[in-house]
Design a protein around this motif. Structure first.
Motif, mmCIF file in Angstrom:
data_model
loop_
_atom_site.group_PDB
_atom_site.id
_atom_site.type_symbol
_atom_site.label_atom_id
_atom_site.label_comp_id
_atom_site.label_asym_id
_atom_site.label_seq_id
_atom_site.Cartn_x
_atom_site.Cartn_y
_atom_site.Cartn_z
ATOM 1 N N LEU A 420 0.826 -1.202 0.000
ATOM 2 C CA LEU A 420 0.000 0.000 0.000
ATOM 3 C C LEU A 420 0.865 1.259 0.000
ATOM 4 C CD1 LEU A 420 -2.925 -0.751 2.488
ATOM 5 C CD2 LEU A 420 -3.125 -0.213 0.073
ATOM 6 N N LEU A 421 1.895 1.258 0.824
ATOM 7 C CA LEU A 421 2.735 2.441 0.964
ATOM 8 C C LEU A 421 3.450 2.787 -0.334
ATOM 9 C CD1 LEU A 421 3.461 4.391 3.294
ATOM 10 C CD2 LEU A 421 5.532 3.037 3.632
ATOM 11 N N LEU A 426 -0.585 6.271 -2.784
ATOM 12 C CA LEU A 426 -0.106 6.488 -1.413
ATOM 13 C C LEU A 426 1.395 6.734 -1.344
ATOM 14 C CD1 LEU A 426 -2.217 3.769 0.464
ATOM 15 C CD2 LEU A 426 -2.698 6.209 0.221
ATOM 16 N N ALA A 427 2.089 6.565 -2.444
ATOM 17 C CA ALA A 427 3.534 6.777 -2.455
ATOM 18 C C ALA A 427 3.860 8.257 -2.272
ATOM 19 C CB ALA A 427 4.119 6.265 -3.773
ATOM 20 N N TRP A 608 -7.010 -0.403 0.125
ATOM 21 C CA TRP A 608 -6.667 -1.826 0.189
ATOM 22 C C TRP A 608 -7.437 -2.602 -0.890
ATOM 23 C CZ3 TRP A 608 -10.231 -5.745 1.440
ATOM 24 C CH2 TRP A 608 -9.685 -7.040 1.362
ATOM 25 N N ALA A 609 -8.747 -2.379 -0.977
ATOM 26 C CA ALA A 609 -9.542 -3.088 -1.976
ATOM 27 C C ALA A 609 -9.092 -2.720 -3.388
ATOM 28 C CB ALA A 609 -11.027 -2.761 -1.792
ATOM 29 N N HIS A 610 -8.734 -1.467 -3.585
ATOM 30 C CA HIS A 610 -8.318 -0.982 -4.897
ATOM 31 C C HIS A 610 -6.960 -1.558 -5.293
ATOM 32 C CE1 HIS A 610 -7.706 1.789 -8.228
ATOM 33 N NE2 HIS A 610 -6.603 2.250 -7.666
ATOM 34 N N VAL A 611 -5.997 -1.504 -4.380
ATOM 35 C CA VAL A 611 -4.626 -1.926 -4.695
ATOM 36 C C VAL A 611 -4.509 -3.443 -4.743
ATOM 37 C CG1 VAL A 611 -2.232 -1.936 -3.846
ATOM 38 C CG2 VAL A 611 -3.583 0.179 -3.796
ATOM 39 N N ASP A 649 -3.914 13.039 10.135
ATOM 40 C CA ASP A 649 -5.271 12.524 9.969
ATOM 41 C C ASP A 649 -5.213 11.106 9.425
ATOM 42 O OD1 ASP A 649 -4.802 13.014 7.096
ATOM 43 O OD2 ASP A 649 -6.967 12.746 6.943
ATOM 44 N N LEU A 650 -6.278 10.349 9.637
ATOM 45 C CA LEU A 650 -6.406 9.011 9.057
ATOM 46 C C LEU A 650 -7.371 9.090 7.895
ATOM 47 C CD1 LEU A 650 -5.038 8.180 11.748
ATOM 48 C CD2 LEU A 650 -6.455 6.128 11.710
ATOM 49 N N SER A 651 -6.928 8.609 6.739
ATOM 50 C CA SER A 651 -7.804 8.603 5.567
ATOM 51 C C SER A 651 -7.421 7.423 4.693
ATOM 52 C CB SER A 651 -7.704 9.932 4.814
ATOM 53 O OG SER A 651 -6.354 10.239 4.490
ATOM 54 N N ASP A 652 -6.957 7.659 3.469
ATOM 55 C CA ASP A 652 -6.620 6.572 2.556
ATOM 56 C C ASP A 652 -5.541 5.667 3.156
ATOM 57 O OD1 ASP A 652 -8.326 7.867 0.841
ATOM 58 O OD2 ASP A 652 -6.742 8.801 -0.351
ATOM 59 N N GLY A 653 -5.823 4.372 3.185
ATOM 60 C CA GLY A 653 -4.859 3.424 3.727
ATOM 61 C C GLY A 653 -4.990 3.183 5.210
ATOM 62 N N GLY A 654 -5.805 3.988 5.901
ATOM 63 C CA GLY A 654 -6.090 3.757 7.306
ATOM 64 C C GLY A 654 -4.924 3.992 8.244
ATOM 65 N N LEU A 655 -5.009 3.376 9.416
ATOM 66 C CA LEU A 655 -4.023 3.569 10.471
ATOM 67 C C LEU A 655 -2.637 3.088 10.050
ATOM 68 C CD1 LEU A 655 -3.246 4.264 13.414
ATOM 69 C CD2 LEU A 655 -4.017 1.962 14.058
ATOM 70 N N GLY A 656 -2.562 1.979 9.314
ATOM 71 C CA GLY A 656 -1.264 1.450 8.924
ATOM 72 C C GLY A 656 -0.457 2.457 8.129
ATOM 73 N N VAL A 657 -1.074 3.061 7.123
ATOM 74 C CA VAL A 657 -0.377 4.053 6.303
ATOM 75 C C VAL A 657 -0.104 5.314 7.115
ATOM 76 C CG1 VAL A 657 -0.619 5.561 4.290
ATOM 77 C CG2 VAL A 657 -1.200 3.130 4.128
#
Length: 750
Positions: A420-421, A426-427, A608-611, A649-657
């Protein structure tokens, strides 16, 4: 004197006119004839065709956009709202900020460099026309798949055009977005935002009062570039022959625009401007009709006096030209010498081309011949208004039923995070943002990759009285969310921009938007648009932030294939003291890490669903606006009290990203412990959440603040070390995170 064109039009009612070639429908042409009581002259047809285009008249969107006014929240800060070149809000200490976002999508596909560059130039002039000094720009960009051949053509040119124009103007580019999705192939979105500062009692408006006042055209000369550009290109779908439209794309000169900025500011200081309008879409047609309609109702213009780069231009071409770096001012006769002297000082050509009248008519002459005689308001304000049919897309229910629950979840969460990263969306954007000057003028205190850009007010204006005040800006949007649910998708776009401003410590104050959709003639697209506007208007009312203005961009489609509905929302906020801003991510070792907000199993439209699966289905996250408001209240007060050292903030990719990006901000690792299902905890995209880093001695006070606002606060762990460690789940060196995050865009675009 030659034969009067208007009289000839009266005597030749059946002479065919090329209205269809100019994008006008038969019933629209018939209405023009009804208004005038005759057929239009060629020049009048040129005016009505561009002024009644979708881009200029909002004929398909007006009936829905009215909700931004009817549902507008009470706002003492709002000084100028919708209907002017840009909105203006009171930011305190006698200062006001003006900001707006607009699209230059179609021109940027046809000619990426000039299309994007002139998009920046146009939005900057909107800000200038309010009496303000432009102080920063942002951009929200969307392209086709990152590895698509055409993306490699369009993206570098767009970035180069934005950087060239903005850097030459000396304006910092402090934030924005770069998003990739196959739906934007052939229809990139280039949305440009500008913000400016002015004293709150020095606002200028687009009006032409006072019969006898002079009409002055100043700036660059008029050429054939851009004839029918924004007004025509943005009012039709794109087909393969769109490259043939290249001559319709404007050509920019940022050095002339820089002179124009300084010239305008000195003109305002000298108080020699009664009314002013920039020349953008529809050029002279727009400036004259709008100024006259908002003034005493009349104007006389001699088109022979318009300075031309190409002497072969005909009146119709002069009226439709969208040559850049031009302004039109209304000036008292006694002030003309001072006006001209200031323009000469800045080497800005200026010409008196007409005069304000009280006749209620816009009259234009060419070679001593009357070629235009119309009521200006009929072109500027009384265009067609369509209540286009709309209905839910045929496959919407099936799309929403196709939830990502059935998708296989990864066993290796470390590998999933790294994938994802390093994904294009998200890069790291450093390959793009390094081409922009983010710190020119030395007033930028936050810029990408921070959640929001932030600027000092004091040094941003010459001779400003001391103030610690600052402004913050963020733009956000998510086409996948809006595809799944346009009502919620628009609210989530606003919520994310609102949250991004708030996590810096700034109080969100006002909204601008750029609504990017397919053809309004498609009832399914129109349903998406209607739902998005309804959702955004409802959310603004709940959050208490008014819409100050913006832009609608229709016809973003190739043939019958439309882009995902993409409402882009910009939010402006104010912070009392920029020294108390909250930086992005983990700023030091030994800080307590906490997650604010509730996490639910929400993966519809997720990265996640997209990637991982190329999947789009289900429902987007819940837009909990009350929770967003409470989270913002916590972050603004925590910043004021100095409780938070870093946030994200938390958005695309959630907490992990978010954890990975927080570590990358300063190269500081962290060790955290999660509860519940680790996959959901790491990759859910539930809204109204933020990651914070708090000094240990302040954590109890911060937790009490959260409790007072009913914001859940979960202690996760501490910062420190050289790795991101999620106990029992993953352990990744920060250096590996950086390598993965940084490599993608350079590998794609060189």
């Amino acid at each position: 004197m030659s034969t009067d064109s208007v009289k000839r039009a009266e005597s030749t009612p059946d002479e065919p006119m090329p209205f269809a070639e100019l994008g006008m429908k038969q019933d629209e042409y018939d209405r023009v004839k009804e208004i005038l009581g005759r057929r239009p002259t060629g020049s009048e047809l040129a005016i009505y065709s561009v002024m009644w285009s979708e881009h200029c008249s909002y004929k398909s969107s007006k009936v829905h956009l009215r909700q931004f006014a009817t549902k507008a929240p009470e706002s003492e800060a709002l000084l100028v709202g919708m209907g002017e070149n840009a909105g203006v809000v009171d930011i305190g200490d006698g200062w006001a900020a003006t900001f707006k976002i607009e699209s230059h999508n179609h021109p940027s596909y046809v000619e990426p460099h000039q299309g994007a560059a002139t998009g920046v130039g146009g939005i900057v002039r909107d800000i200038m026309s309010m009496g303000a000094r432009p102080i920063a720009v942002m951009d929200s960009l969307r392209f086709g798949a990152a590895d698509a051949v055409d993306t490699r053509r369009v993206l570098p040119g767009v970035v180069e055009g934005i950087s060239h124009y903005g850097n030459c103007l000396g304006l910092p580019n402090i934030g924005g977005e770069v998003v990739f999705d196959p739906c934007y192939i052939g229809n990139p979105l280039v949305n440009a935002l500008c913000v400016g500062l002015l004293r709150k009692d020095q606002i200028k408006l687009a009006t032409a009062p006072g019969p006898g006042n002079k009409v002055v055209l100043f700036g660059a000369s008029t050429g054939p570039d851009g004839i029918g550009g924004a007004s025509v290109l943005a009012s039709a779908t794109f087909e393969d022959e769109s490259h043939a439209k290249r001559p319709a794309v404007q050509v920019g000169d940022p050095f002339m625009e820089k002179l124009l900025i300084e010239c305008c500011l000195e003109l305002y200081t000298a108080d020699v401007v009664v009314g002013i309008q920039d020349l953008g879409a529809a050029g002279v047609s727009c400036a004259t009709t709008e100024l006259a309609a908002k003034g005493t109702g009349g104007m006389h213009v001699d088109l022979n006096l318009v300075p031309l780069r190409d002497p072969s231009l005909r009146p119709e071409e002069i009226l439709m030209s969208e040559s850049q770096e031009r302004m039109m001012a209304v000036v008292r006769p006694d002030d003309i010498p001072a006006f001209m002297a200031i323009c000469q000082k800045w080497d800005v050509p200026a010409t008196v081309i007409g005069e304000v009248t009280d006749t209620g008519r816009l009259v234009m002459t060419w070679d001593d011949e009357v070629i235009v005689d119309i009521p200006p308001g009929t072109a500027a304000d009384d265009g067609p208004v369509y209540e286009r049919p709309f209905h839910e897309p045929a496959g919407q229910a099936a799309l929403n039923a196709d939830a990502p629950d059935r998708l296989e979840r990864p066993d290796d969460l470390r590998a999933a995070l790294l994938r994802l990263l390093g994904s294009p969306n998200l890069a790291s954007r450093e390959w793009v943002t390094s081409q922009y000057d983010r710190y020119v003028r030395s007033n930028t205190v936050l810029a990408q990759p921070a959640d929001a850009g932030m600027l000092r007010v004091h040094e941003a204006m010459d001779g400003a009285e001391p103030t610690t005040r600052g402004i913050a800006l963020a733009t956000d949007g998510n086409g996948r969310y809006a595809k799944l649910d346009p009502y919620a998708g628009a609210q989530l776009a606003l919520a994310e921009a609102y949250r991004n401003v708030a996590v810096t410590g700034a109080q969100p104050l006002a909204v601008t938007n750029c609504l990017n959709f397919g053809s309004p003639e498609d009832p399914e697209v129109m349903w998406q648009f209607a739902e998005a506007v309804r959702g955004l208007a409802d959310a603004c009312r709940i959050l208490g932030v008014p819409v100050t203005g913006g832009n609608v961009s229709f016809y973003n489609q190739t043939g019958s294939t439309a882009i995902n509905p993409t409402p882009v929302v910009g939010v402006l906020g104010v912070i009392d003291d920029v020294a108390k801003r909250v930086g992005s991510g983990f700023t030091a070792e030994g800080l307590r890490v906490a997650l604010l907000g509730e996490t639910r199993e929400e993966f519809g439209g997720s990265e996640w669903a997209h990637v991982a699966h190329g999947h789009l289905g289900g429902l987007p996250p819940v837009a909990d606006l009350a929770a967003e408001q409470a989270l913002a209240a916590v972050m603004v007060e925590a910043a004021r009290r100095g409780l938070v050292e870093g946030s994200h903030d938390l958005s695309d990719g959630g907490l992990g990203v978010a954890l990975a990006e927080a570590c990358l901000a300063r190269g500081v690792g962290a060790t955290v412990t999660l509860t519940g299902d680790p996959f959901t905890a790491l990759f859910s995209e539930s809204a109204a959440r933020a990651l914070v880093a708090v000094r240990p001695e302040a954590f109890e006070e911060f937790a009490a603040l959260c409790a007072r606002h009913d914001v859940p606060c979960y202690g996760l762990g501490t910062t420190g070390g050289s790795s991101l460690v999620v106990e029992g789940v993953l352990d990744v060196p920060v250096a590996d995170l950086r390598d993965k995050h940084a490599a993608t865009l350079p590998a794609l675009f060189g």
